[in-house]
Write a protein that holds these residues in place. Structure first.
Motif, PDB file in Angstrom:
ATOM      1  N   GLU A  70       0.720  -1.164  -0.094  1.00  0.00           N
ATOM      2  CA  GLU A  70       0.086  -0.018  -0.124  1.00  0.00           C
ATOM      3  C   GLU A  70       0.831   1.236   0.021  1.00  0.00           C
ATOM      4  O   GLU A  70       2.062   1.009   0.538  1.00  0.00           O
ATOM      5  CB  GLU A  70      -0.999  -0.034   1.271  1.00  0.00           C
ATOM      6  CG  GLU A  70      -2.060  -0.880   1.108  1.00  0.00           C
ATOM      7  CD  GLU A  70      -3.213  -0.669   2.029  1.00  0.00           C
ATOM      8  OE1 GLU A  70      -2.997   0.381   2.874  1.00  0.00           O
ATOM      9  OE2 GLU A  70      -3.968  -1.663   2.487  1.00  0.00           O
ATOM     10  N   THR A  71       0.029   2.277  -0.230  1.00  0.00           N
ATOM     11  CA  THR A  71       0.998   3.682  -0.387  1.00  0.00           C
ATOM     12  C   THR A  71       0.871   4.178   1.183  1.00  0.00           C
ATOM     13  O   THR A  71       0.229   3.853   2.055  1.00  0.00           O
ATOM     14  CB  THR A  71       0.172   4.710  -1.250  1.00  0.00           C
ATOM     15  OG1 THR A  71      -1.087   4.730  -0.888  1.00  0.00           O
ATOM     16  CG2 THR A  71       0.257   4.121  -2.726  1.00  0.00           C
ATOM     17  N   SER A  82       5.965   3.864  -0.283  1.00  0.00           N
ATOM     18  CA  SER A  82       4.940   2.864  -0.065  1.00  0.00           C
ATOM     19  C   SER A  82       5.384   1.566   1.061  1.00  0.00           C
ATOM     20  O   SER A  82       6.573   2.080   1.450  1.00  0.00           O
ATOM     21  CB  SER A  82       4.391   2.356  -1.266  1.00  0.00           C
ATOM     22  OG  SER A  82       3.665   3.189  -2.180  1.00  0.00           O
TER      23      SER A  82
END
Length: 551
Positions: free
Chosen positions: A454-455, A483
């Motif tokens: 995920e960022t 990320s």
């Protein structure tokens, strides 16, 4: 009658002893490593050959085979090979990295002996010292499923290996000098596919051939040193079936992003007009896209490949979304790696969380890459040998980086990094990328569950977004700019294992570490003894051999 019964009893006893003592099949290789002239971008330069080949020979094995490779180093400097993704159960002695093995001196040889235990899939091997990987010495390693265990797709008409990677025309010694001087390598000069680039002049020989109506398996690996690639087949979609040793849900893709060190297996059906087509490899996340092509020829086909290539995707968000489509095939009956614990990994309690943050900085005015503020340096004595000979305190310190690094790291120090992990504990590792360049991380000796990318910044609340059902079990994971990526695994494979950046200039300049998983009982049930043919170096070279492990 009594004599006959005695003979029958002895025969049955002998037969049972044969079954108990019988070993899995052995396959043997003798490899001569030399320099030679290669031209991956059309310009002759010095490369590293194995038995005169570039890329090196393909190892074709089957689950549980014993592989014996006698490597003769005919270079003018030390050499060492690693078997990327082969789990080496209880046997980090054969991992072929400087934390476990002394390098093979010039003019000498070393025999690797390892078993591909309970594995299937597509892997690669490559050299790990200095910048040798930038000159060749790499090849494919496939592990086929045993005939008695079905795979979740029909047998392909043929099985091909695609080794694609970025390439630098300067040569490995020049690249090493650039890094030693404190500078960055910059971008690559080109891309190759199996050591070649099609010229597109109608005279290119095919890399692969296909017959109309048949389906073929392609094992696609990124053997480059720093650049992610997008792979696509002109006019032919790909069905993904395997990824780094795990059967996957069989989604269909027009193209696949393959990051450095990763391998995917796809099925391609020859259902188009019989003629030539291109397989295309192009760089991703670079300012200027560099593309290479190779010819795939239909048998009895007529006509050249179209010069109109399928377009490459744009942006890393596309790549992140593709990662989210990858799923483990939970119904496959073929050999599946049991990643150190239960298949129900989502219900196991996490005992330790380790955050690994990559950073770049200067030490004495020269570029270094670090993990949690420490840039790894190889000691003269391999870490595993130091442990085995009970002199670890003279070579390195355990747990010399924090599990949760500060948000800002202002100073980089140089030393070996070794994490001391308790045997059979279930651990969460967060790879945190604080930079604007994509990262690719590999863990040797294990497969792990890649549960999330995920960022932004990881927090414990992010666990609610983990895939705790069918995340793919694999050994390499990418981390996009600014990320994070999360993996879960049980560390039940005793040994000294490498967590490294597959971006090789980063690896060379310190972005790696080791995890030590010791057998509390010093038992052969947990770990093999040091092989008798192990090379010795550093402070253990003249020391007496310690007492061996026993049952």
């Amino acid at each position: 009658m009594g004599g006959l019964m005695l003979i029958l009893s002895l025969c049955l006893w002998a037969g049972s002893m044969f079954v108990v003592q019988g070993e899995d099949p052995y396959i043997f290789f003798t490899w001569n490593v030399t320099y030679g002239t290669i031209s991956p971008l059309g310009v002759p330069q010095q490369g590293i050959l194995i038995n005169g080949q570039f890329p090196g020979p393909n190892i074709n094995s089957t689950s549980n085979n014993n592989i014996v490779v006698n490597v003769f180093n005919n270079l003018d400097e030390p050499f060492l090979l690693t078997w990327n993704g082969v789990q080496q159960r209880k046997n980090s002695w054969q991992d072929g990295v400087l934390g476990t093995n002394c390098p093979v001196p010039p003019g000498k040889n070393y025999t690797y002996h390892f078993q591909v235990k309970d594995q299937i899939g597509s892997y690669i091997y490559y050299p790990v010292i200095a910048m040798h990987k930038a000159a060749g010495g790499f090849g494919g390693l496939r592990i086929n499923s045993r005939l008695l265990i079905p795979v979740p797709y029909a047998d392909p008409a043929d099985d091909y290996t695609i080794l694609a990677g970025d390439w630098f025309s300067k040569g490995h010694t020049s690249l090493k000098k650039i890094l030693d001087s404190g500078r960055n390598l910059g971008r690559c000069d080109g891309v190759h596919i199996n050591g070649k680039v099609a010229k597109g002049d109608g005279k290119d020989q095919p890399l692969f051939t296909m017959e109309s109506g048949k389906t073929y398996k392609y094992r696609i690996c990124n053997v480059g040193i720093k650049t992610s690639l997008n792979i696509r087949f002109q006019g032919h979609p790909m069905k993904l079936v395997e990824m780094e040793g795990s059967h996957t849900v069989q989604n269909v893709y027009e193209s696949l992003d393959v990051h450095v060190g990763q391998c995917y297996s796809v099925l391609v059906t020859a259902n188009q007009e019989p003629k030539d087509y291109y397989v295309v490899a192009s760089t991703r996340f670079t300012r200027q896209m560099v593309t290479a092509t190779g010819i795939i020829r239909y048998t009895n086909g007529k006509g050249p490949a179209s010069p109109e290539l399928p377009p490459a995707p744009v942006g890393w968000a596309w790549s992140l979304n593709q990662f989210r489509t990858f799923r483990w095939n939970l119904t496959a009956s073929a050999a599946r790696p049991n990643p150190q614990g239960s298949y129900h990994y989502g219900s196991i309690n996490i005992t330790r969380t380790i955050k690994l943050s990559n950073t770049a900085g200067k030490v004495d005015g020269k570029l270094r890459y670090a993990i949690n503020g420490v840039s790894y340096v190889d000691p003269p004595t391999p870490l595993k040998l130091a442990e085995y000979y009970n002199v670890a305190d003279k070579v390195f310190k355990y747990d010399n980086i924090a599990d949760d690094p500060p948000a800002k790291i202002s100073e980089i120090t140089l030393e070996p990094i070794v994490l001391n992990l308790t045997h059979r504990t279930f651990i969460e590792i967060i790879f945190e990328n604080r930079e604007t360049a994509i990262q690719s991380w590999h863990l040797s000796g294990y497969s792990f569950f890649a549960v999330a990318i995920e960022t932004g910044t990881w927090t414990p609340e992010k666990r609610k977004n983990y895939n705790l059902l069918d995340a793919v079990s694999r050994h390499t994971i990418q981390v996009f700019p600014n990320s994070w990526a999360a993996i879960l695994l049980t560390f039940d494979n005793c040994g000294m294992w490498n967590i490294r950046s597959e971006i090789w200039d980063r690896h060379y300049l310190g972005q790696q570490l080791y995890v030590s998983v010791l057998s509390p009982a010093r038992s052969l049930r947990d770990e093999y003894n040091k092989p008798d043919n192990s090379l010795l170096c550093g402070i253990v070279e003249s020391m007496p051999k310690p007492p061996p492990y026993s049952i």
